[in-house]
Design a protein around this motif. Structure first.
Motif, PDB file in Angstrom:
ATOM      1  N   VAL A 171      46.614  39.000  42.126  1.00  0.00           N
ATOM      2  CA  VAL A 171      45.874  37.649  41.614  1.00  0.00           C
ATOM      3  C   VAL A 171      44.760  37.707  42.114  1.00  0.00           C
ATOM      4  CG1 VAL A 171      45.884  35.277  42.007  1.00  0.00           C
ATOM      5  CG2 VAL A 171      48.030  36.247  41.227  1.00  0.00           C
ATOM      6  N   LEU A 172      44.476  38.424  43.453  1.00  0.00           N
ATOM      7  CA  LEU A 172      43.024  38.342  43.961  1.00  0.00           C
ATOM      8  C   LEU A 172      42.226  39.094  43.344  1.00  0.00           C
ATOM      9  CD1 LEU A 172      41.220  37.500  46.579  1.00  0.00           C
ATOM     10  CD2 LEU A 172      42.122  39.604  47.607  1.00  0.00           C
ATOM     11  N   GLY A 173      42.805  40.455  42.737  1.00  0.00           N
ATOM     12  CA  GLY A 173      42.097  41.115  42.000  1.00  0.00           C
ATOM     13  C   GLY A 173      41.683  40.584  40.749  1.00  0.00           C
ATOM     14  N   GLN A 174      42.443  39.742  40.122  1.00  0.00           N
ATOM     15  CA  GLN A 174      41.954  39.149  38.756  1.00  0.00           C
ATOM     16  C   GLN A 174      40.859  38.044  38.929  1.00  0.00           C
ATOM     17  OE1 GLN A 174      43.154  41.015  36.223  1.00  0.00           O
ATOM     18  NE2 GLN A 174      44.234  41.925  37.944  1.00  0.00           N
ATOM     19  N   VAL A 175      41.129  37.403  40.142  1.00  0.00           N
ATOM     20  CA  VAL A 175      40.059  36.492  40.562  1.00  0.00           C
ATOM     21  C   VAL A 175      38.562  37.231  40.715  1.00  0.00           C
ATOM     22  CG1 VAL A 175      39.222  34.860  42.312  1.00  0.00           C
ATOM     23  CG2 VAL A 175      41.462  34.832  41.562  1.00  0.00           C
ATOM     24  N   ALA A 176      38.716  38.224  41.303  1.00  0.00           N
ATOM     25  CA  ALA A 176      37.646  39.291  41.663  1.00  0.00           C
ATOM     26  C   ALA A 176      36.942  39.655  40.491  1.00  0.00           C
ATOM     27  CB  ALA A 176      37.775  40.277  42.550  1.00  0.00           C
ATOM     28  N   PHE A 177      37.807  40.031  39.248  1.00  0.00           N
ATOM     29  CA  PHE A 177      37.351  40.275  37.993  1.00  0.00           C
ATOM     30  C   PHE A 177      36.586  39.198  37.117  1.00  0.00           C
ATOM     31  CE2 PHE A 177      38.550  40.739  33.261  1.00  0.00           C
ATOM     32  CZ  PHE A 177      37.668  41.531  33.025  1.00  0.00           C
ATOM     33  N   LEU A 178      37.083  37.973  37.185  1.00  0.00           N
ATOM     34  CA  LEU A 178      36.366  36.910  36.795  1.00  0.00           C
ATOM     35  C   LEU A 178      35.176  36.400  37.490  1.00  0.00           C
ATOM     36  CD1 LEU A 178      39.394  34.451  35.904  1.00  0.00           C
ATOM     37  CD2 LEU A 178      38.184  35.664  34.380  1.00  0.00           C
ATOM     38  N   LEU A 179      35.204  36.572  38.605  1.00  0.00           N
ATOM     39  CA  LEU A 179      33.941  36.245  39.446  1.00  0.00           C
ATOM     40  C   LEU A 179      32.682  37.335  39.291  1.00  0.00           C
ATOM     41  CD1 LEU A 179      35.257  35.332  43.087  1.00  0.00           C
ATOM     42  CD2 LEU A 179      34.183  33.786  41.249  1.00  0.00           C
ATOM     43  N   ASN A 180      33.238  38.836  39.158  1.00  0.00           N
ATOM     44  CA  ASN A 180      32.431  39.712  38.814  1.00  0.00           C
ATOM     45  C   ASN A 180      31.690  39.762  37.531  1.00  0.00           C
ATOM     46  OD1 ASN A 180      30.797  42.007  39.620  1.00  0.00           O
ATOM     47  ND2 ASN A 180      32.454  43.357  39.089  1.00  0.00           N
ATOM     48  N   LEU A 181      32.477  39.145  36.328  1.00  0.00           N
ATOM     49  CA  LEU A 181      31.874  38.975  35.052  1.00  0.00           C
ATOM     50  C   LEU A 181      30.922  37.935  35.067  1.00  0.00           C
ATOM     51  CD1 LEU A 181      35.116  39.265  32.709  1.00  0.00           C
ATOM     52  CD2 LEU A 181      32.875  40.765  33.065  1.00  0.00           C
ATOM     53  N   ILE A 182      31.458  36.652  35.690  1.00  0.00           N
ATOM     54  CA  ILE A 182      30.490  35.646  35.999  1.00  0.00           C
ATOM     55  C   ILE A 182      29.197  35.970  36.662  1.00  0.00           C
ATOM     56  CG2 ILE A 182      30.168  33.382  36.637  1.00  0.00           C
ATOM     57  CD1 ILE A 182      33.195  32.753  36.281  1.00  0.00           C
ATOM     58  N   ALA A 183      29.155  36.509  37.723  1.00  0.00           N
ATOM     59  CA  ALA A 183      28.120  37.013  38.510  1.00  0.00           C
ATOM     60  C   ALA A 183      27.251  38.186  37.509  1.00  0.00           C
ATOM     61  CB  ALA A 183      28.489  37.651  39.645  1.00  0.00           C
ATOM     62  N   GLY A 184      27.761  38.929  36.874  1.00  0.00           N
ATOM     63  CA  GLY A 184      27.100  40.088  36.016  1.00  0.00           C
ATOM     64  C   GLY A 184      26.249  39.332  34.970  1.00  0.00           C
ATOM     65  N   PHE A 185      26.871  38.219  34.452  1.00  0.00           N
ATOM     66  CA  PHE A 185      26.227  37.295  33.391  1.00  0.00           C
ATOM     67  C   PHE A 185      25.176  36.649  33.990  1.00  0.00           C
ATOM     68  CE2 PHE A 185      30.090  37.424  30.782  1.00  0.00           C
ATOM     69  CZ  PHE A 185      29.660  38.444  29.900  1.00  0.00           C
ATOM     70  N   ILE A 186      25.078  36.008  35.294  1.00  0.00           N
ATOM     71  CA  ILE A 186      24.170  35.237  35.896  1.00  0.00           C
ATOM     72  C   ILE A 186      23.161  36.134  36.370  1.00  0.00           C
ATOM     73  CG2 ILE A 186      23.703  33.902  37.980  1.00  0.00           C
ATOM     74  CD1 ILE A 186      26.419  32.754  37.636  1.00  0.00           C
ATOM     75  N   ARG A 187      23.600  37.167  36.844  1.00  0.00           N
ATOM     76  CA  ARG A 187      22.384  38.224  37.425  1.00  0.00           C
ATOM     77  C   ARG A 187      21.548  39.043  36.316  1.00  0.00           C
ATOM     78  NH1 ARG A 187      25.100  42.156  41.552  1.00  0.00           N
ATOM     79  NH2 ARG A 187      23.083  42.584  42.120  1.00  0.00           N
ATOM     80  N   GLY A 188      22.129  39.077  35.080  1.00  0.00           N
ATOM     81  CA  GLY A 188      21.555  39.516  34.010  1.00  0.00           C
ATOM     82  C   GLY A 188      21.553  41.140  33.722  1.00  0.00           C
ATOM     83  N   LYS A 189      20.997  41.757  32.807  1.00  0.00           N
ATOM     84  CA  LYS A 189      21.180  43.132  32.507  1.00  0.00           C
ATOM     85  C   LYS A 189      20.419  44.049  33.377  1.00  0.00           C
ATOM     86  CE  LYS A 189      22.203  42.204  27.585  1.00  0.00           C
ATOM     87  NZ  LYS A 189      22.389  43.220  26.653  1.00  0.00           N
TER      88      LYS A 189
END
Length: 155
Positions: free
Chosen positions: A132-150
């Motif tokens: 579950v911690l890994g899946q939360v890390a996956f979602l946080l990483n996707l959100i952070a990637g969209f916020i940080r940009g390309k």
């Protein structure tokens, strides 16, 4: 001209996830033991699920995660969270082994069954929490990637 590093190409998350999905699908098609199953008792119903069916069902989220990583590869994501997510998928076979009947039969043949049952429950809980911690890390990483940009050419 710089020579491409083939080993580095195989360490990308989408490649690792696709290889894991193919491995699970292959394991589901060619089971080693027909009697390997997970027994689930819910209230007044008893379910017996074959490990090969679970392997096939787990290949689908792995392939989905690989597609998401492939589509978001140009965003600036943290590599630590990517590999934490991949490590959490490694907990699935561990959990399946803890829940399989072969493990339970060999583990419960000794004395002091109740204490051993509690330790199996704790191992299963720890495995599920890591997943579950890994899946939360996956979602946080996707959100952070969209916020940080390309990614730019220099990053």
């Amino acid at each position: 001209m710089k020579k491409p590093n083939v080993f580095r190409r195989f360490l990308r998350p989408e490649v690792i996830l696709i290889l894991l999905a193919l491995g699970l699908a292959t394991a589901a098609l060619f089971p080693w033991d027909d009697n390997n199953s997970i027994d689930i008792h819910l209230h007044d119903t008893y379910y017996v699920i074959a490990i090969s069916h679970i392997c096939m069902l787990l290949a689908i989220p792995l392939a989905f995660a690989a597609i998401v990583y492939f589509l978001t590869r140009n965003f600036r994501q943290w590599a630590v969270l990517k590999y934490l997510h991949l490590l959490s998928f490694g907990m699935i076979p561990v959990l399946l082994y803890f829940l399989s009947t072969d493990f339970q039969i060999s583990y419960y043949r000794q004395d002091d069954v109740f204490n051993r049952f509690n330790s199996v429950k704790m191992l299963s809980l720890a495995t599920v929490l890591i997943f579950v911690l890994g899946q939360v890390a996956f979602l946080l990483n996707l959100i952070a990637g969209f916020i940080r940009g390309k990614k730019t050419a220099t990053s």
